[in-house]
Design a protein around this motif. Structure first.
Motif, PDB file in Angstrom:
ATOM      1  N   PRO A  15     -42.875 -77.804 -21.683  1.00  0.00           N
ATOM      2  CA  PRO A  15     -42.312 -77.821 -22.795  1.00  0.00           C
ATOM      3  C   PRO A  15     -41.729 -79.421 -23.063  1.00  0.00           C
ATOM      4  O   PRO A  15     -40.919 -79.650 -22.427  1.00  0.00           O
ATOM      5  CB  PRO A  15     -41.838 -76.754 -23.552  1.00  0.00           C
ATOM      6  CG  PRO A  15     -40.858 -76.104 -22.422  1.00  0.00           C
ATOM      7  CD  PRO A  15     -42.067 -76.438 -21.501  1.00  0.00           C
ATOM      8  N   GLY A  16     -42.444 -79.916 -24.273  1.00  0.00           N
ATOM      9  CA  GLY A  16     -41.633 -81.534 -23.930  1.00  0.00           C
ATOM     10  C   GLY A  16     -40.422 -80.649 -25.128  1.00  0.00           C
ATOM     11  O   GLY A  16     -39.598 -79.585 -25.447  1.00  0.00           O
ATOM     12  N   ALA A  18     -37.711 -80.653 -27.926  1.00  0.00           N
ATOM     13  CA  ALA A  18     -37.684 -80.015 -29.194  1.00  0.00           C
ATOM     14  C   ALA A  18     -36.280 -79.991 -29.496  1.00  0.00           C
ATOM     15  O   ALA A  18     -35.169 -80.810 -29.970  1.00  0.00           O
ATOM     16  CB  ALA A  18     -37.479 -78.159 -28.144  1.00  0.00           C
ATOM     17  N   ASP A  38     -45.173 -84.853 -21.223  1.00  0.00           N
ATOM     18  CA  ASP A  38     -44.397 -83.450 -21.459  1.00  0.00           C
ATOM     19  C   ASP A  38     -44.058 -84.006 -23.052  1.00  0.00           C
ATOM     20  O   ASP A  38     -43.939 -82.548 -23.370  1.00  0.00           O
ATOM     21  CB  ASP A  38     -43.310 -84.017 -21.282  1.00  0.00           C
ATOM     22  CG  ASP A  38     -43.136 -84.006 -20.014  1.00  0.00           C
ATOM     23  OD1 ASP A  38     -44.128 -83.281 -19.367  1.00  0.00           O
ATOM     24  OD2 ASP A  38     -41.775 -84.329 -19.300  1.00  0.00           O
ATOM     25  N   HIS A  42     -45.771 -79.894 -25.927  1.00  0.00           N
ATOM     26  CA  HIS A  42     -45.319 -78.910 -26.693  1.00  0.00           C
ATOM     27  C   HIS A  42     -45.942 -78.002 -27.031  1.00  0.00           C
ATOM     28  O   HIS A  42     -46.543 -79.188 -28.646  1.00  0.00           O
ATOM     29  CB  HIS A  42     -43.646 -80.248 -27.222  1.00  0.00           C
ATOM     30  CG  HIS A  42     -42.590 -78.892 -27.438  1.00  0.00           C
ATOM     31  ND1 HIS A  42     -43.158 -78.193 -28.737  1.00  0.00           N
ATOM     32  CD2 HIS A  42     -41.987 -78.533 -26.682  1.00  0.00           C
ATOM     33  CE1 HIS A  42     -42.218 -77.634 -28.496  1.00  0.00           C
ATOM     34  NE2 HIS A  42     -41.097 -77.951 -27.994  1.00  0.00           N
ATOM     35  N   ASP A  44     -44.997 -77.279 -30.437  1.00  0.00           N
ATOM     36  CA  ASP A  44     -44.613 -77.384 -31.307  1.00  0.00           C
ATOM     37  C   ASP A  44     -45.701 -79.094 -32.310  1.00  0.00           C
ATOM     38  O   ASP A  44     -44.889 -79.404 -33.119  1.00  0.00           O
ATOM     39  CB  ASP A  44     -43.560 -77.413 -31.917  1.00  0.00           C
ATOM     40  CG  ASP A  44     -41.876 -75.809 -31.670  1.00  0.00           C
ATOM     41  OD1 ASP A  44     -43.412 -75.221 -32.027  1.00  0.00           O
ATOM     42  OD2 ASP A  44     -41.381 -76.516 -31.106  1.00  0.00           O
TER      43      ASP A  44
END
Length: 249
Positions: A15-16, A18, A38, A42, A44
Motif C-alpha cells: 500500500p502507498g 497513508a 505505490d 493504495h 484508500d
C-alpha cells in the motif's frame, strides 16, 4: 480433522503512504514512476479524496490571494502609474481609505470557497482530458487513479505558489519568488508525466503527449482568438491610446 491451508499463494500488497501529508510529501520528494504506482495502488484511493484536496488548496489559495491584494492596496503598490498627468482618471483608486481595504479583504475571503469550487471543476476537467488522451495512446489506467495522482502533485504546488505570491508583495522579493515558482512549475510538469506513465503503464512518449497535448491545443485556440480580437479591435485600441497620448504633456 485439521483443515489444510490452501495452496494458492498469498500476494502481499504494497500500500502507498497513508494520510494526506505523507502522500503529498512522497509525491513531490521521490520523483520516480514507482512512487506513483505505490500511491495509486493504495486501497484508500478515491476521487472524493482528490476533490477534497483540490477544494482545500483552491480555497486556501483564494484566502492568501485576498490578503496579498489587500496588502498591495494598503501599501499603494502601483500608485506610481497614477502620477502620470491625465492618466489617473483612467485608473482605479487603489489607495482609498481603510474602509475600501477592509471591504476588499472581506470580499476576497468570502469568495475563496468559490475559488476552491472552480479549482475542483477545472482540475476534474483537466484530469479527464489527460486520461482520455492517455486511453487513445493505449493507456490502461482509470480516471479515479489519475485524479488521485494528479491531486497529490497539484495540491502542494498550489499551496507553495500561493505563499510565494504573498511574499511577492515585498519589493524585490517578487523577482526571486517568480523564478522559484517557474522552476517549481517545470518540476510539477515532470512529476505529472511520471504520474501519467505510472497510472497507464506505457512509455514516456505517450505520457508526455497526454500531458502536453491538451495545453498545446488550448494555447493554439487562445492564440487564434487573441489574433482575431486584435484584428477586430485594433482600430478601437489605437484610438484609445491616441487619446491618452494627447493628454500627456
Amino acid at each position: 480433522m485439521e483443515q489444510m491451508p490452501p495452496n494458492t499463494p498469498v500476494i502481499e500488497s504494497k500500500p502507498g503512504p497513508a494520510g494526506w501529508l505523507p502522500v503529498w510529501i512522497k509525491a513531490v520528494t521521490k520523483p520516480n514512476e514507482q512512487t506513483f504506482v505505490d500511491i495509486t495502488e493504495h486501497p484508500d484511493v478515491s476521487a472524493k479524496t482528490a476533490y477534497i484536496w483540490v477544494f482545500i488548496a483552491g480555497t486556501l489559495s483564494g484566502i492568501i490571494q485576498a490578503f496579498a491584494v489587500t496588502i498591495r492596496m494598503a501599501t499603494g503598490v502601483g500608485s506610481q502609474f497614477q502620477q502620470i498627468p491625465g492618466l489617473e482618471q483612467y485608473l482605479p483608486q487603489t489607495t482609498g481609505g481603510g474602509g475600501s481595504v477592509g471591504v476588499s479583504l472581506i470580499g476576497g475571503l468570502c469568495a475563496s470557497p468559490l475559488a476552491g469550487l472552480f479549482s475542483v471543476v477545472f482540475f476534474a476537467l483537466g484530469a479527464a482530458i489527460i486520461q482520455w488522451i492517455a486511453k487513445l495512446f493505449g493507456g490502461t489506467g482509470t480516471y479515479e487513479k489519475m485524479l488521485y495522482a494528479m491531486a497529490a502533485i497539484t495540491v502542494p504546488f498550489t499551496i507553495a505558489s500561493s505563499l510565494f505570491a504573498l511574499l511577492g508583495v515585498i519589493p524585490f522579493v517578487g523577482i526571486c519568488t517568480g523564478v522559484i515558482s517557474l522552476g517549481l512549475s517545470l518540476y510539477a510538469l515532470m512529476l505529472q508525466v511520471m504520474a501519467v506513465k505510472a497510472v497507464n503503464r506505457f512509455g514516456y512518449g505517450q505520457a508526455a503527449g497526454s500531458v502536453f497535448l491538451p495545453g498545446c491545443v488550448v494555447f493554439i485556440f487562445c492564440a487564434c482568438v487573441a489574433g482575431i480580437s486584435v484584428l477586430l479591435l485594433g482600430p478601437v485600441i489605437g484610438d484609445t491610446f491616441g487619446g491618452i497620448n494627447n493628454l500627456m504633456p
